[in-house]
Design an enzyme around this catalytic site. Structure first.
Site, mmCIF file in Angstrom:
data_model
loop_
_atom_site.group_PDB
_atom_site.id
_atom_site.type_symbol
_atom_site.label_atom_id
_atom_site.label_comp_id
_atom_site.label_asym_id
_atom_site.label_seq_id
_atom_site.Cartn_x
_atom_site.Cartn_y
_atom_site.Cartn_z
ATOM 1 N N VAL A 21 -11.181 2.866 -3.640
ATOM 2 C CA VAL A 21 -10.847 2.376 -4.986
ATOM 3 C C VAL A 21 -11.859 1.287 -5.359
ATOM 4 O O VAL A 21 -11.924 0.251 -4.682
ATOM 5 C CB VAL A 21 -9.413 1.811 -5.035
ATOM 6 C CG1 VAL A 21 -9.086 1.329 -6.456
ATOM 7 C CG2 VAL A 21 -8.399 2.867 -4.595
ATOM 8 N N ASN A 56 -12.943 -3.285 2.454
ATOM 9 C CA ASN A 56 -13.957 -2.249 2.619
ATOM 10 C C ASN A 56 -14.912 -2.320 1.442
ATOM 11 O O ASN A 56 -14.487 -2.399 0.289
ATOM 12 C CB ASN A 56 -13.293 -0.869 2.690
ATOM 13 C CG ASN A 56 -12.411 -0.727 3.919
ATOM 14 O OD1 ASN A 56 -12.800 -1.145 5.000
ATOM 15 N ND2 ASN A 56 -11.229 -0.161 3.752
ATOM 16 N N HIS A 89 -6.902 -5.866 2.210
ATOM 17 C CA HIS A 89 -5.748 -5.315 2.915
ATOM 18 C C HIS A 89 -5.193 -6.415 3.826
ATOM 19 O O HIS A 89 -5.927 -6.963 4.660
ATOM 20 C CB HIS A 89 -6.163 -4.148 3.823
ATOM 21 C CG HIS A 89 -6.769 -2.965 3.124
ATOM 22 N ND1 HIS A 89 -6.080 -1.789 2.921
ATOM 23 C CD2 HIS A 89 -8.006 -2.765 2.603
ATOM 24 C CE1 HIS A 89 -6.866 -0.911 2.316
ATOM 25 N NE2 HIS A 89 -8.041 -1.475 2.113
ATOM 26 N N GLN A 100 -14.547 2.656 1.315
ATOM 27 C CA GLN A 100 -13.854 2.124 0.135
ATOM 28 C C GLN A 100 -13.548 3.288 -0.801
ATOM 29 O O GLN A 100 -14.446 4.053 -1.159
ATOM 30 C CB GLN A 100 -14.724 1.081 -0.586
ATOM 31 C CG GLN A 100 -14.008 0.484 -1.795
ATOM 32 C CD GLN A 100 -14.849 -0.561 -2.536
ATOM 33 O OE1 GLN A 100 -16.006 -0.792 -2.206
ATOM 34 N NE2 GLN A 100 -14.258 -1.165 -3.546
ATOM 35 N N ASP A 160 0.849 -1.195 0.000
ATOM 36 C CA ASP A 160 0.000 0.000 0.000
ATOM 37 C C ASP A 160 0.884 1.244 0.000
ATOM 38 O O ASP A 160 1.888 1.327 0.714
ATOM 39 C CB ASP A 160 -0.916 -0.020 1.228
ATOM 40 C CG ASP A 160 -2.079 0.951 1.091
ATOM 41 O OD1 ASP A 160 -3.227 0.479 0.989
ATOM 42 O OD2 ASP A 160 -1.836 2.176 1.079
ATOM 43 N N HIS A 212 -10.341 -5.355 -3.255
ATOM 44 C CA HIS A 212 -8.988 -5.530 -2.708
ATOM 45 C C HIS A 212 -9.071 -5.938 -1.253
ATOM 46 O O HIS A 212 -9.973 -5.525 -0.522
ATOM 47 C CB HIS A 212 -8.152 -4.260 -2.868
ATOM 48 C CG HIS A 212 -8.794 -3.005 -2.372
ATOM 49 N ND1 HIS A 212 -9.759 -2.333 -3.088
ATOM 50 C CD2 HIS A 212 -8.606 -2.286 -1.236
ATOM 51 C CE1 HIS A 212 -10.138 -1.259 -2.419
ATOM 52 N NE2 HIS A 212 -9.470 -1.208 -1.281
#
Ligand code: 5GP
Length: 111
Positions: free
Chosen positions: A93, A84, A99, A91, A28, A97
């Site tokens: 993006v 998220n 994390h 969220q 990240d 995804h």
């Protein structure tokens, strides 16, 4: 097109730690823990709520990749996996995804 699609296509740089035909993992840009890696499918899926039955194997595969990366990163004292979904979850993006966070203790409940 999202920024993550550009990372998948190697159009913009990222610190990639794992890649195969189905998914990509990279650090990240704004780490919230000593280890903060994003694991994403190469398939363009916006979020958990856009998953379909055909994505079952893909999501299972991603979790095994997360397990492998956690081992490679030496996260033997525990780690957290967060995804998220949507506005209330922050969220930012719209490409699914996960994390992978580790290297420090985390509080519960989350903020
Ligand atoms: P979200 O808030 O959508 O769950 O998480 C998006 C994450 O993507 C954030 O933690 C943010 O720091 C990260 N991020 C956004 N843009 C980039 C980028 O261009 N490169 C990398 N490596 N991470 C990014």
């Amino acid at each position: 097109m999202t920024i993550f699609k550009k990372i998948i296509d190697h159009e913009i740089p990222a610190d990639i730690v794992y890649e195969d035909d189905q998914c990509l993992a990279f650090r990240d840009i704004s780490p919230q823990a000593p280890t903060h890696i994003l694991v994403i499918p190469k398939k363009e899926i916006t979020a958990v709520d856009a998953l379909t039955e055909e994505d079952q194997m893909l999501v299972g595969h991603i979790f095994l990749v997360i397990q492998k990366i956690a081992k490679d990163e030496g996260l033997t004292d525990g780690f957290r996996v967060v995804t998220n979904n949507g506005q209330n979850a922050c969220q930012t993006v719209p490409h699914l995804h996960f994390h992978l966070l580790g290297g420090r203790p985390f509080g519960w409940p989350p903020g």
